[in-house]
Design an enzyme around this catalytic site. Structure first.
Site, PDB file in Angstrom:
ATOM      1  N   SER A 143      42.845  40.214  47.030  1.00 54.65           N
ATOM      2  CA  SER A 143      44.281  39.961  46.830  1.00 54.65           C
ATOM      3  C   SER A 143      44.914  39.840  48.209  1.00 54.65           C
ATOM      4  CB  SER A 143      44.901  41.152  46.104  1.00 54.65           C
ATOM      5  OG  SER A 143      46.314  41.097  46.183  1.00 54.65           O
ATOM      6  N   TYR A 156      46.441  50.242  44.323  1.00 59.65           N
ATOM      7  CA  TYR A 156      45.961  48.846  44.311  1.00 59.65           C
ATOM      8  C   TYR A 156      45.684  48.387  45.743  1.00 59.65           C
ATOM      9  CZ  TYR A 156      45.872  43.871  42.905  1.00 59.65           C
ATOM     10  OH  TYR A 156      45.516  42.563  42.667  1.00 59.65           O
ATOM     11  N   LYS A 160      42.077  47.158  47.328  1.00 53.01           N
ATOM     12  CA  LYS A 160      41.813  45.818  47.862  1.00 53.01           C
ATOM     13  C   LYS A 160      41.516  45.880  49.365  1.00 53.01           C
ATOM     14  CE  LYS A 160      42.421  43.649  43.887  1.00 53.01           C
ATOM     15  NZ  LYS A 160      41.312  43.040  43.148  1.00 53.01           N
TER      16      LYS A 160
HETATM   17  N1  LIG Z   1      47.148  37.369  38.875  1.00 52.55           N
HETATM   18  C1  LIG Z   1      47.475  37.602  40.139  1.00 52.55           C
HETATM   19  O1  LIG Z   1      48.609  37.315  40.579  1.00 52.55           O
HETATM   20  C2  LIG Z   1      46.472  38.182  41.095  1.00 52.55           C
HETATM   21  C3  LIG Z   1      46.790  38.185  42.458  1.00 52.55           C
HETATM   22  C4  LIG Z   1      45.896  38.714  43.365  1.00 52.55           C
HETATM   23  C5  LIG Z   1      44.684  39.235  42.918  1.00 52.55           C
HETATM   24  N2  LIG Z   1      44.392  39.229  41.591  1.00 52.55           N
HETATM   25  C6  LIG Z   1      43.104  39.803  41.183  1.00 52.55           C
HETATM   26  O2  LIG Z   1      42.414  38.881  40.374  1.00 52.55           O
HETATM   27  C7  LIG Z   1      41.564  39.591  39.473  1.00 52.55           C
HETATM   28  C8  LIG Z   1      41.815  39.091  38.059  1.00 52.55           C
HETATM   29  O3  LIG Z   1      43.170  39.324  37.725  1.00 52.55           O
HETATM   30  P1  LIG Z   1      43.928  38.580  36.537  1.00 52.55           P
HETATM   31  O4  LIG Z   1      45.261  38.216  37.051  1.00 52.55           O
HETATM   32  O5  LIG Z   1      43.075  37.562  35.914  1.00 52.55           O
HETATM   33  O6  LIG Z   1      44.138  39.835  35.549  1.00 52.55           O
HETATM   34  P2  LIG Z   1      43.964  39.976  33.985  1.00 52.55           P
HETATM   35  O7  LIG Z   1      44.544  41.309  33.648  1.00 52.55           O
HETATM   36  O8  LIG Z   1      44.465  38.769  33.260  1.00 52.55           O
HETATM   37  O9  LIG Z   1      42.368  40.011  33.788  1.00 52.55           O
HETATM   38  C9  LIG Z   1      41.594  41.081  34.261  1.00 52.55           C
HETATM   39  C10 LIG Z   1      40.367  41.214  33.391  1.00 52.55           C
HETATM   40  O10 LIG Z   1      39.611  42.323  33.885  1.00 52.55           O
HETATM   41  C11 LIG Z   1      39.138  43.064  32.772  1.00 52.55           C
HETATM   42  N3  LIG Z   1      38.853  44.441  33.107  1.00 52.55           N
HETATM   43  C12 LIG Z   1      39.736  45.448  33.361  1.00 52.55           C
HETATM   44  N4  LIG Z   1      39.095  46.602  33.523  1.00 52.55           N
HETATM   45  C13 LIG Z   1      37.778  46.349  33.384  1.00 52.55           C
HETATM   46  C14 LIG Z   1      36.619  47.140  33.458  1.00 52.55           C
HETATM   47  N5  LIG Z   1      36.679  48.469  33.681  1.00 52.55           N
HETATM   48  N6  LIG Z   1      35.413  46.564  33.258  1.00 52.55           N
HETATM   49  C15 LIG Z   1      35.329  45.225  32.994  1.00 52.55           C
HETATM   50  N7  LIG Z   1      36.402  44.418  32.919  1.00 52.55           N
HETATM   51  C16 LIG Z   1      37.611  44.974  33.112  1.00 52.55           C
HETATM   52  C17 LIG Z   1      40.288  42.965  31.768  1.00 52.55           C
HETATM   53  O11 LIG Z   1      39.880  43.316  30.451  1.00 52.55           O
HETATM   54  C18 LIG Z   1      40.725  41.521  31.929  1.00 52.55           C
HETATM   55  O12 LIG Z   1      40.049  40.652  31.047  1.00 52.55           O
HETATM   56  C19 LIG Z   1      41.868  41.073  39.677  1.00 52.55           C
HETATM   57  O13 LIG Z   1      40.903  41.641  40.530  1.00 52.55           O
HETATM   58  C20 LIG Z   1      43.226  41.048  40.349  1.00 52.55           C
HETATM   59  O14 LIG Z   1      43.442  42.189  41.148  1.00 52.55           O
HETATM   60  C21 LIG Z   1      45.267  38.714  40.654  1.00 52.55           C
END
Ligand SMILES: NC(=O)c1ccc[n+]([C@@H]2O[C@H](COP(=O)([O-])OP(=O)(O)OC[C@H]3O[C@@H](n4cnc5c(N)ncnc54)[C@H](O)[C@@H]3O)[C@@H](O)[C@H]2O)c1
Length: 255
Positions: A143, A156, A160
Site C-alpha cells: 500500500s 495497518y 505494510k
Molecule cells: N482498495 C484499496 O484502496 C487498497 C489500497 C492499498 C492497498 N490495498 C491492499 O490490497 C489488498 C486487497 O484489498 P482489497 O481492496 O481488494 O480489499 P477487499 O476487502 O475487497 O478484499 C480482501 C480479500 O482478502 C480476504 N481476506 C481477509 N482476511 C483473510 C484471511 N485471513 N485469509 C484469507 N483471505 C482473507 C477477504 O475475504 C477479501 O476477499 C489488501 O492487502 C489491501 O491492504 C488496497
C-alpha cells in the site's frame, strides 16, 4: 501469452484487487489457485469468471493468518497443479482505531493477515521452489501506507511498513533460489475495503481532489503491475516497490 503454463497462487482472491489479479493472470495464461476465507460469499463468482476465461482454477479455503493453513494452502496448490511458480500475497484487512484506543484483537488481526500471512506463505512457497530446483516470483500487495502515515490506522501502517522490509530482506535471501520478490503499492482503489469512503460523497470528493489523476484506481490497474512483475522481462526486478496510485503519494501542495 505472458504467463502461459505458469501456476499462480493469489490470496484474498474472492473479490476486489485479488479477483482482478486472478483474472488478469488467467488471461495471461496462468492456472490459478484462489485462496480466501472459507465459505466466502464472493468466491464462486471469482471461480465462475476464471472458468469463463478458460482458466484452470481451484479454490482453497484458507485463513492466511494461520501458519498451518498457509502451509496447507501451498501443499494443496502443488497437489492440484504439480507446482507453483508465482505467489501473490494480496489478502489484507484494516481496522479503524485511534492509536490510544486500539485493541489487542485488532492489532493481532491486521498484523496476522497482512504480515504474518505473507511471511509464512513466502516461506512455504520458497521451500517448495527449493525442492523443485529454483525459479519463482513473489508479489506482495502492499500500500502507499508502507510509506505514508494513515492516522487511525496505525496497525495497518505497521503491517505494510513491515511488508516493505520483508520484501527487501527476501529479495536478498531468496535470490540464490532465483526467486524475485517485489511489492505493488496501490493508492486508493475502488473496492469493498473502501465501502465507508465510497458511501460518503464529501469524503470521496476530498480524496479525488488529492489524487493528481483525479480518480480512484481499479483492480485491473493493480493487476497490470502484477502481470509485469511476474513476466520474464522483469527477471532483474527484485526488492522493489511499484507504486500504482495516480500520483497520490507525492502530491504535496502548499495551501
Ligand atoms: N482498495 C484499496 O484502496 C487498497 C489500497 C492499498 C492497498 N490495498 C491492499 O490490497 C489488498 C486487497 O484489498 P482489497 O481492496 O481488494 O480489499 P477487499 O476487502 O475487497 O478484499 C480482501 C480479500 O482478502 C480476504 N481476506 C481477509 N482476511 C483473510 C484471511 N485471513 N485469509 C484469507 N483471505 C482473507 C477477504 O475475504 C477479501 O476477499 C489488501 O492487502 C489491501 O491492504 C488496497
Amino acid at each position: 501469452m505472458a504467463s502461459e503454463g505458469t501456476v499462480a497462487l493469489v490470496t484474498g482472491a474472492a473479490r476486489g484487487i485479488g479477483r482482478g489479479i486472478a483474472l488478469r493472470l488467467a488471461r495471461d495464461g496462468a492456472a490459478v489457485i484462489v485462496a480466501d476465507l472459507a465459505d466466502h460469499p464472493d468466491a464462486e463468482q471469482t471461480m465462475a469468471e476464471l472458468r469463463s476465461a478458460g482458466a484452470d482454477a481451484v479454490y482453497v479455503p484458507t485463513d492466511v493468518s494461520r501458519v498451518a493453513e498457509a502451509r496447507g494452502l501451498v501443499n494443496a496448490g502443488v497437489e492440484a497443479f504439480g507446482r507453483i511458480d508465482v505467489l501473490v500475497n494480496n489478502a489484507g484487512v484494516q481496522r479503524h482505531a485511534a492509536f490510544l484506543d486500539a485493541e489487542e484483537d485488532d492489532y493481532d488481526l491486521v498484523l496476522g493477515v497482512n504480515l504474518k500471512g505473507p511471511f509464512f506463505l513466502a516461506q512455504a512457497f520458497a521451500r517448495h521452489v527449493r525442492e523443485r530446483g529454483g525459479g519463482g516470483r513473489i508479489v506482495n500487495i502492499s500500500s502507499v501506507h508502507e510509506e505514508l502515515p494513515f492516522p487511525n490506522f496505525a496497525s495497518y501502517c505497521a503491517s505494510k511498513g513491515g511488508l516493505k522490509m520483508l520484501t527487501r530482506d527476501l529479495a536478498v535471501e531468496l535470490a540464490p533460489l532465483d526467486i524475485t520478490v517485489n511489492n505493488i503499492a496501490p493508492g486508493a482503489i475502488r473496492t469493498s475495503i473502501n465501502d465507508s469512503l465510497l458511501d460518503d460523497p464529501a469524503k470521496l470528493q476530498a480524496l479525488r481532489d488529492d489524487i493528481p489523476a483525479g480518480r480512484m484506481g481499479t483492480p485491473e490497474e493493480v493487476a497490470e503491475a502484477v502481470s509485469f512483475a511476474i513476466s520474464p522481462g522483469a527477471a532483474y526486478l527484485t526488492g522493489s516497490t511499484i507504486t500504482v496510485d495516480g500520483g497520490l503519494m507525492w502530491n504535496y501542495r502548499e495551501q
